[in-house]
Scaffold this motif. Structure first.
Motif, mmCIF file in Angstrom:
data_model
loop_
_atom_site.group_PDB
_atom_site.id
_atom_site.type_symbol
_atom_site.label_atom_id
_atom_site.label_comp_id
_atom_site.label_asym_id
_atom_site.label_seq_id
_atom_site.Cartn_x
_atom_site.Cartn_y
_atom_site.Cartn_z
ATOM 1 N N SER A 199 0.812 -1.220 0.000
ATOM 2 C CA SER A 199 0.000 0.000 0.000
ATOM 3 C C SER A 199 0.846 1.271 0.000
ATOM 4 O O SER A 199 0.572 2.208 -0.764
ATOM 5 C CB SER A 199 -0.932 0.003 1.214
ATOM 6 N N PHE A 200 1.842 1.335 0.875
ATOM 7 C CA PHE A 200 2.646 2.551 0.987
ATOM 8 C C PHE A 200 3.347 2.862 -0.331
ATOM 9 O O PHE A 200 3.337 4.004 -0.805
ATOM 10 C CB PHE A 200 3.682 2.411 2.101
ATOM 11 N N GLN A 201 3.955 1.851 -0.934
ATOM 12 C CA GLN A 201 4.682 2.070 -2.177
ATOM 13 C C GLN A 201 3.737 2.425 -3.324
ATOM 14 O O GLN A 201 4.022 3.311 -4.128
ATOM 15 C CB GLN A 201 5.497 0.820 -2.545
ATOM 16 N N ALA A 202 2.591 1.730 -3.385
ATOM 17 C CA ALA A 202 1.656 1.962 -4.483
ATOM 18 C C ALA A 202 1.088 3.376 -4.429
ATOM 19 O O ALA A 202 1.120 4.123 -5.425
ATOM 20 C CB ALA A 202 0.525 0.931 -4.436
ATOM 21 N N TYR A 203 0.561 3.759 -3.258
ATOM 22 C CA TYR A 203 -0.031 5.093 -3.138
ATOM 23 C C TYR A 203 1.037 6.182 -3.128
ATOM 24 O O TYR A 203 0.784 7.313 -3.550
ATOM 25 C CB TYR A 203 -0.896 5.172 -1.892
ATOM 26 N N GLY A 204 2.243 5.845 -2.663
ATOM 27 C CA GLY A 204 3.336 6.808 -2.724
ATOM 28 C C GLY A 204 3.726 7.116 -4.163
ATOM 29 O O GLY A 204 3.980 8.279 -4.517
ATOM 30 N N LEU A 205 3.754 6.079 -5.004
ATOM 31 C CA LEU A 205 4.067 6.283 -6.412
ATOM 32 C C LEU A 205 2.977 7.112 -7.092
ATOM 33 O O LEU A 205 3.269 7.976 -7.928
ATOM 34 C CB LEU A 205 4.224 4.927 -7.114
ATOM 35 N N ALA A 206 1.722 6.860 -6.719
ATOM 36 C CA ALA A 206 0.619 7.653 -7.273
ATOM 37 C C ALA A 206 0.742 9.120 -6.855
ATOM 38 O O ALA A 206 0.506 10.033 -7.662
ATOM 39 C CB ALA A 206 -0.718 7.083 -6.811
ATOM 40 N N ALA A 207 1.140 9.336 -5.600
ATOM 41 C CA ALA A 207 1.316 10.711 -5.107
ATOM 42 C C ALA A 207 2.409 11.432 -5.893
ATOM 43 O O ALA A 207 2.279 12.616 -6.205
ATOM 44 C CB ALA A 207 1.652 10.692 -3.623
ATOM 45 N N VAL A 208 3.476 10.708 -6.215
ATOM 46 C CA VAL A 208 4.561 11.303 -7.000
ATOM 47 C C VAL A 208 4.060 11.697 -8.385
ATOM 48 O O VAL A 208 4.404 12.771 -8.903
ATOM 49 C CB VAL A 208 5.739 10.317 -7.112
ATOM 50 N N LEU A 209 3.230 10.854 -8.989
ATOM 51 C CA LEU A 209 2.688 11.168 -10.313
ATOM 52 C C LEU A 209 1.807 12.412 -10.271
ATOM 53 O O LEU A 209 1.931 13.301 -11.120
ATOM 54 C CB LEU A 209 1.891 9.973 -10.849
ATOM 55 N N TYR A 210 0.917 12.482 -9.276
ATOM 56 C CA TYR A 210 0.054 13.664 -9.149
ATOM 57 C C TYR A 210 0.896 14.920 -8.893
ATOM 58 O O TYR A 210 0.632 15.979 -9.484
ATOM 59 C CB TYR A 210 -0.949 13.472 -8.015
ATOM 60 N N ALA A 211 1.891 14.803 -8.011
ATOM 61 C CA ALA A 211 2.736 15.958 -7.700
ATOM 62 C C ALA A 211 3.513 16.431 -8.926
ATOM 63 O O ALA A 211 3.677 17.637 -9.139
ATOM 64 C CB ALA A 211 3.705 15.613 -6.564
ATOM 65 N N THR A 212 3.960 15.486 -9.750
ATOM 66 C CA THR A 212 4.688 15.838 -10.965
ATOM 67 C C THR A 212 3.801 16.634 -11.921
ATOM 68 O O THR A 212 4.221 17.637 -12.505
ATOM 69 C CB THR A 212 5.207 14.573 -11.671
ATOM 70 N N VAL A 213 2.560 16.179 -12.076
ATOM 71 C CA VAL A 213 1.623 16.901 -12.943
ATOM 72 C C VAL A 213 1.338 18.291 -12.375
ATOM 73 O O VAL A 213 1.274 19.283 -13.115
ATOM 74 C CB VAL A 213 0.310 16.108 -13.102
ATOM 75 N N VAL A 214 1.160 18.388 -11.058
ATOM 76 C CA VAL A 214 0.896 19.681 -10.419
ATOM 77 C C VAL A 214 2.054 20.646 -10.639
ATOM 78 O O VAL A 214 1.851 21.812 -10.993
ATOM 79 C CB VAL A 214 0.641 19.505 -8.909
ATOM 80 N N PHE A 215 3.288 20.168 -10.454
ATOM 81 C CA PHE A 215 4.451 21.029 -10.670
ATOM 82 C C PHE A 215 4.523 21.488 -12.123
ATOM 83 O O PHE A 215 4.923 22.629 -12.401
ATOM 84 C CB PHE A 215 5.737 20.310 -10.278
ATOM 85 N N GLY A 216 4.135 20.604 -13.044
ATOM 86 C CA GLY A 216 4.096 20.993 -14.454
ATOM 87 C C GLY A 216 3.067 22.085 -14.711
ATOM 88 O O GLY A 216 3.323 23.035 -15.458
ATOM 89 N N LEU A 217 1.900 21.957 -14.077
ATOM 90 C CA LEU A 217 0.858 22.982 -14.224
ATOM 91 C C LEU A 217 1.304 24.314 -13.616
ATOM 92 O O LEU A 217 1.081 25.379 -14.206
ATOM 93 C CB LEU A 217 -0.430 22.507 -13.555
ATOM 94 N N ILE A 218 1.915 24.243 -12.435
ATOM 95 C CA ILE A 218 2.395 25.470 -11.787
ATOM 96 C C ILE A 218 3.424 26.171 -12.664
ATOM 97 O O ILE A 218 3.377 27.394 -12.852
ATOM 98 C CB ILE A 218 3.002 25.146 -10.403
ATOM 99 N N TRP A 219 4.351 25.404 -13.224
ATOM 100 C CA TRP A 219 5.375 25.979 -14.096
ATOM 101 C C TRP A 219 4.736 26.654 -15.309
ATOM 102 O O TRP A 219 5.114 27.775 -15.676
ATOM 103 C CB TRP A 219 6.336 24.884 -14.549
ATOM 104 N N ALA A 220 3.745 25.989 -15.938
ATOM 105 C CA ALA A 220 3.094 26.550 -17.123
ATOM 106 C C ALA A 220 2.345 27.838 -16.787
ATOM 107 O O ALA A 220 2.439 28.837 -17.523
ATOM 108 C CB ALA A 220 2.133 25.521 -17.721
#
Length: 237
Positions: A199-220
């Motif tokens: 669970s920790f690894q799976a949801y942690g990886l999902a959190a990283v994906l969401y955070a990456t998209v958010v940082f991309g949106l913030i940059w744009a």
């Protein structure tokens, strides 16, 4: 960890009638919701600030309802509530549309996003400087040209900071899509968790994906703000 990533990738590539990976489905939900919500919000924002109550009141009621109720409830209404109505079953097009989980999810997201964007843009329109409007009137502009050349361009630029936050919140809201069986990032993550019990690894990886998209949106959005709001920056002497 390597086995988890491998399992995650395999589930990413699984399809459920859409042919997209979990990340692609999430981005698809976000883009369609934002684009359609934006296009619908512009005329509704103009109607929202109208002095004619017969025009502004229905828009106010719409935004009040969709901002005052949880998105999850709206999603369930579109996914199960509307489909339970008799006339929906009797109409072929309506029956086909509301039988599809992706259609129902997008409908709820677009209506919700449009309600928030309408209020953001309406507030920006109301705060347009009187001098800008008076200058347009002095040039003899019609009401249509006044909105298209002065009020809307100015209002949309000034609403960028608030609108960028709304786009990020919409990305977070896409996590509700898994409740309608749409295979977004969270749906894939739950499948991986069920298969690996990590669970920790799976949801942690999902959190990283969401955070990456958010940082991309913030940059744009920061790039857009730097370009379109440069005239508001302090000038050096």
């Amino acid at each position: 960890m390597i086995s988890l990533i491998s399992q995650y990738w395999q589930n990413y590539m699984y399809t459920d009638g859409y042919g997209f990976s979990g990340l692609a489905v999430t981005l698809w939900l976000l883009v369609i919701s934002i684009v359609l919500g934006f296009l619908l919000a512009i005329p509704l924002a103009i109607a929202r600030v109208s002095s004619n109550r017969w025009i502004s009141r229905p828009v106010w009621l719409y935004t009040y309802v969709f901002r005052g109720t949880p998105l999850y409830v709206q999603l369930l209404m579109c996914y199960t509530g509307i489909y339970s109505l008799q006339f929906v079953h009797e109409h072929v097009l309506l029956d086909t549309f509301f039988r599809n989980a992706m259609n129902c999810t997008l409908l709820a997201f677009v209506l919700n996003e449009c309600a928030y964007a309408t209020e953001i843009f309406a507030g920006a329109v109301k705060s347009t400087g009187a001098g800008e409007i008076e200058a347009g009137i002095a040039y003899g502009m019609s009401r249509f040209k006044l909105y298209t050349r002065i009020i809307l361009p100015s209002a949309l630029r000034r609403s960028l900071p608030s609108y960028s936050n709304e786009v990020i919140l919409m990305l977070h809201a896409t996590t509700l899509a898994f409740t309608t069986t749409v295979p977004d990032i969270l749906k894939v993550t739950r499948d991986v968790n069920s298969a690996t019990y990590m669970s920790f690894q799976a949801y942690g990886l999902a959190a990283v994906l969401y955070a990456t998209v958010v940082f991309g949106l913030i940059w744009a959005f920061r790039k857009l703000e730097t370009r379109w709001l440069a005239y508001l920056a302090p000038r050096g002497h």
